[in-house]
Design a protein around this motif. Sequence first.
Motif, PDB file in Angstrom:
ATOM      1  N   GLY A 133       0.720  -1.406  -0.379  1.00  0.00           N
ATOM      2  CA  GLY A 133       0.109  -0.258   0.332  1.00  0.00           C
ATOM      3  C   GLY A 133       0.432   1.560   0.295  1.00  0.00           C
ATOM      4  O   GLY A 133       0.369   2.639  -0.037  1.00  0.00           O
ATOM      5  N   GLY A 134       2.000   1.039   0.079  1.00  0.00           N
ATOM      6  CA  GLY A 134       3.265   2.216   0.091  1.00  0.00           C
ATOM      7  C   GLY A 134       2.807   3.179  -1.176  1.00  0.00           C
ATOM      8  O   GLY A 134       3.087   2.025  -2.278  1.00  0.00           O
ATOM      9  N   VAL A 135       3.515   3.836  -1.020  1.00  0.00           N
ATOM     10  CA  VAL A 135       3.133   5.335  -2.373  1.00  0.00           C
ATOM     11  C   VAL A 135       4.742   5.332  -2.791  1.00  0.00           C
ATOM     12  O   VAL A 135       5.848   6.043  -2.365  1.00  0.00           O
ATOM     13  N   LEU A 136       4.963   5.453  -4.085  1.00  0.00           N
ATOM     14  CA  LEU A 136       6.473   5.410  -4.943  1.00  0.00           C
ATOM     15  C   LEU A 136       5.307   6.801  -6.025  1.00  0.00           C
ATOM     16  O   LEU A 136       4.329   7.513  -6.988  1.00  0.00           O
ATOM     17  N   ALA A 137       6.128   7.845  -5.566  1.00  0.00           N
ATOM     18  CA  ALA A 137       5.830   9.582  -6.303  1.00  0.00           C
ATOM     19  C   ALA A 137       7.133  10.427  -7.013  1.00  0.00           C
ATOM     20  O   ALA A 137       8.175  10.366  -6.016  1.00  0.00           O
ATOM     21  N   CYS A 138       7.361  10.875  -7.815  1.00  0.00           N
ATOM     22  CA  CYS A 138       8.538  11.286  -8.238  1.00  0.00           C
ATOM     23  C   CYS A 138       8.234  11.972  -9.077  1.00  0.00           C
ATOM     24  O   CYS A 138       7.002  12.130 -10.093  1.00  0.00           O
ATOM     25  N   VAL A 139       8.771  12.717  -9.578  1.00  0.00           N
ATOM     26  CA  VAL A 139       9.026  14.027 -10.077  1.00  0.00           C
ATOM     27  C   VAL A 139      10.178  14.219 -11.391  1.00  0.00           C
ATOM     28  O   VAL A 139      11.530  13.989 -11.116  1.00  0.00           O
ATOM     29  N   VAL A 140       9.847  13.905 -12.626  1.00  0.00           N
ATOM     30  CA  VAL A 140      11.048  13.610 -13.229  1.00  0.00           C
ATOM     31  C   VAL A 140      10.568  14.844 -14.908  1.00  0.00           C
ATOM     32  O   VAL A 140       9.404  15.796 -15.075  1.00  0.00           O
ATOM     33  N   GLY A 141      11.619  15.329 -15.237  1.00  0.00           N
ATOM     34  CA  GLY A 141      11.923  16.879 -16.086  1.00  0.00           C
ATOM     35  C   GLY A 141      10.957  16.760 -17.272  1.00  0.00           C
ATOM     36  O   GLY A 141      10.510  15.367 -17.930  1.00  0.00           O
ATOM     37  N   GLY A 142      10.283  17.202 -18.058  1.00  0.00           N
ATOM     38  CA  GLY A 142       9.414  17.004 -18.917  1.00  0.00           C
ATOM     39  C   GLY A 142       9.604  18.132 -20.021  1.00  0.00           C
ATOM     40  O   GLY A 142       8.986  17.470 -21.296  1.00  0.00           O
ATOM     41  N   GLY A 143      10.819  18.525 -20.428  1.00  0.00           N
ATOM     42  CA  GLY A 143      11.095  19.866 -21.779  1.00  0.00           C
ATOM     43  C   GLY A 143      10.505  21.045 -21.527  1.00  0.00           C
ATOM     44  O   GLY A 143      10.484  21.548 -20.777  1.00  0.00           O
ATOM     45  N   ALA A 144      10.773  21.614 -22.593  1.00  0.00           N
ATOM     46  CA  ALA A 144       9.979  22.930 -22.496  1.00  0.00           C
ATOM     47  C   ALA A 144       8.953  23.415 -22.714  1.00  0.00           C
ATOM     48  O   ALA A 144       8.124  22.432 -23.037  1.00  0.00           O
ATOM     49  N   VAL A 145       8.527  24.940 -22.151  1.00  0.00           N
ATOM     50  CA  VAL A 145       7.272  24.812 -22.506  1.00  0.00           C
ATOM     51  C   VAL A 145       7.977  26.177 -23.935  1.00  0.00           C
ATOM     52  O   VAL A 145       8.606  26.689 -23.816  1.00  0.00           O
ATOM     53  N   GLY A 146       6.646  25.355 -24.544  1.00  0.00           N
ATOM     54  CA  GLY A 146       6.922  26.524 -26.271  1.00  0.00           C
ATOM     55  C   GLY A 146       6.813  28.083 -26.253  1.00  0.00           C
ATOM     56  O   GLY A 146       6.486  28.950 -25.372  1.00  0.00           O
ATOM     57  N   GLY A 147       7.862  29.084 -27.217  1.00  0.00           N
ATOM     58  CA  GLY A 147       8.421  30.230 -26.775  1.00  0.00           C
ATOM     59  C   GLY A 147       8.820  30.069 -26.020  1.00  0.00           C
ATOM     60  O   GLY A 147       8.449  31.965 -26.107  1.00  0.00           O
ATOM     61  N   GLU A 148       9.059  29.950 -24.520  1.00  0.00           N
ATOM     62  CA  GLU A 148       9.920  30.688 -23.732  1.00  0.00           C
ATOM     63  C   GLU A 148      11.762  30.676 -23.724  1.00  0.00           C
ATOM     64  O   GLU A 148      11.986  29.373 -24.887  1.00  0.00           O
ATOM     65  N   ALA A 149      12.466  30.918 -22.887  1.00  0.00           N
ATOM     66  CA  ALA A 149      14.195  31.256 -22.411  1.00  0.00           C
ATOM     67  C   ALA A 149      14.102  29.629 -22.673  1.00  0.00           C
ATOM     68  O   ALA A 149      15.048  28.932 -22.823  1.00  0.00           O
ATOM     69  N   TYR A 150      13.919  28.797 -22.190  1.00  0.00           N
ATOM     70  CA  TYR A 150      14.204  26.683 -21.869  1.00  0.00           C
ATOM     71  C   TYR A 150      14.805  26.637 -23.314  1.00  0.00           C
ATOM     72  O   TYR A 150      15.121  25.560 -23.524  1.00  0.00           O
ATOM     73  N   GLU A 151      13.225  26.940 -24.180  1.00  0.00           N
ATOM     74  CA  GLU A 151      12.970  26.267 -25.032  1.00  0.00           C
ATOM     75  C   GLU A 151      14.473  26.721 -26.245  1.00  0.00           C
ATOM     76  O   GLU A 151      14.668  25.926 -26.875  1.00  0.00           O
ATOM     77  N   ARG A 152      14.618  28.101 -25.965  1.00  0.00           N
ATOM     78  CA  ARG A 152      15.284  28.666 -27.105  1.00  0.00           C
ATOM     79  C   ARG A 152      17.333  28.426 -26.460  1.00  0.00           C
ATOM     80  O   ARG A 152      18.068  27.954 -27.105  1.00  0.00           O
ATOM     81  N   PHE A 153      17.118  28.216 -24.895  1.00  0.00           N
ATOM     82  CA  PHE A 153      18.401  27.120 -24.654  1.00  0.00           C
ATOM     83  C   PHE A 153      18.268  25.880 -24.967  1.00  0.00           C
ATOM     84  O   PHE A 153      20.271  25.804 -25.056  1.00  0.00           O
ATOM     85  N   LEU A 154      17.584  25.077 -25.238  1.00  0.00           N
ATOM     86  CA  LEU A 154      17.961  23.945 -25.721  1.00  0.00           C
ATOM     87  C   LEU A 154      18.244  23.576 -26.937  1.00  0.00           C
ATOM     88  O   LEU A 154      19.140  22.740 -27.540  1.00  0.00           O
ATOM     89  N   THR A 155      17.909  24.523 -27.492  1.00  0.00           N
ATOM     90  CA  THR A 155      18.300  24.633 -29.361  1.00  0.00           C
ATOM     91  C   THR A 155      19.642  25.421 -29.268  1.00  0.00           C
ATOM     92  O   THR A 155      20.333  24.435 -29.657  1.00  0.00           O
ATOM     93  N   LEU A 156      20.062  26.252 -28.498  1.00  0.00           N
ATOM     94  CA  LEU A 156      21.174  26.601 -28.654  1.00  0.00           C
ATOM     95  C   LEU A 156      22.150  25.821 -28.155  1.00  0.00           C
ATOM     96  O   LEU A 156      23.573  25.455 -28.300  1.00  0.00           O
TER      97      LEU A 156
END
Length: 273
Positions: free
Chosen positions: A141-164
């Motif tokens: 009955g124990g729970v595993l809870a995880c945050v994993v990366g999902g990528g950039a939100v379109g049109g913002e700085a993180y997306e542009r950084f990933l392209t560079l």
Amino acid sequence: MTTTAPQEAFLQAFHAEYPAVTAEAFGRGHAPDGRSSYAILCDRVVGSMRVLDLGCGDGLLLELLARSPGRQLAGVDLSSHSLALARRRPALAEAKLEEGRAQELPFADDSFDACVSHMALMLMSEIEQVAAEVARVLSPGGVLACVVGGGAVGGEAYERFLTLLRRTIEETPAERRIPALGDRRTRSREGLDEVLGPAGFAAVGWETIPIDLSGPVKQVWAAVSSLYDLGPLDRATVQRLRQAFFVEVRDMTTSDGVVPCAFKIHLATARLR
């Protein structure tokens, strides 16, 4: 040596130099409701009194979990340098903080009601063995809870950084690139079901949440440049990437100097049958 040795050696070396990098990069980020990704994860294990943090790093998540009185907390991490920072947190004086691998957890069967992991499960190889170990140390009955990366939100700085960054990596010799990290199945609901189901977990719950990292350009750069890919790059290459990023985001910077920056996280939860 196992096939994961190069990946784990890279992670240990990176976190020896940057022991608090994840918390520094993402600790100030917030979802639309104002919570950080760390706080969101804490809220998924409310009521669990014995909690393990898988890939606990410098202990930020454990410190938030310690705000609930009476909790028995434990953390495991590959990096002795990150754990040294965790051990300095007064709130974690009673926590069991162990240097080790998620594939060989140093805890007894049925030790925990919940296991949390913030941006760490997706870095782990031998993922079926990780799932089996988590199932072993969790109570039914124990729970595993995880945050994993999902990528950039379109049109913002993180997306542009990933392209560079992609262009920079393409121009970088193979010996200065990071090894392949983790298992791609951890980044999708279907993939995690495939991994966790055989270990005894019920169907995975899945939620995608945008995290806002907007701020002055230097602050945004500090966050986006925390990616592992920059670790092996020489200083001159990183500096060129930084200059290119500053130029790239000029047109989106607001009149008060704020660069819009967001990325997505996936919040996965699964309960042990």
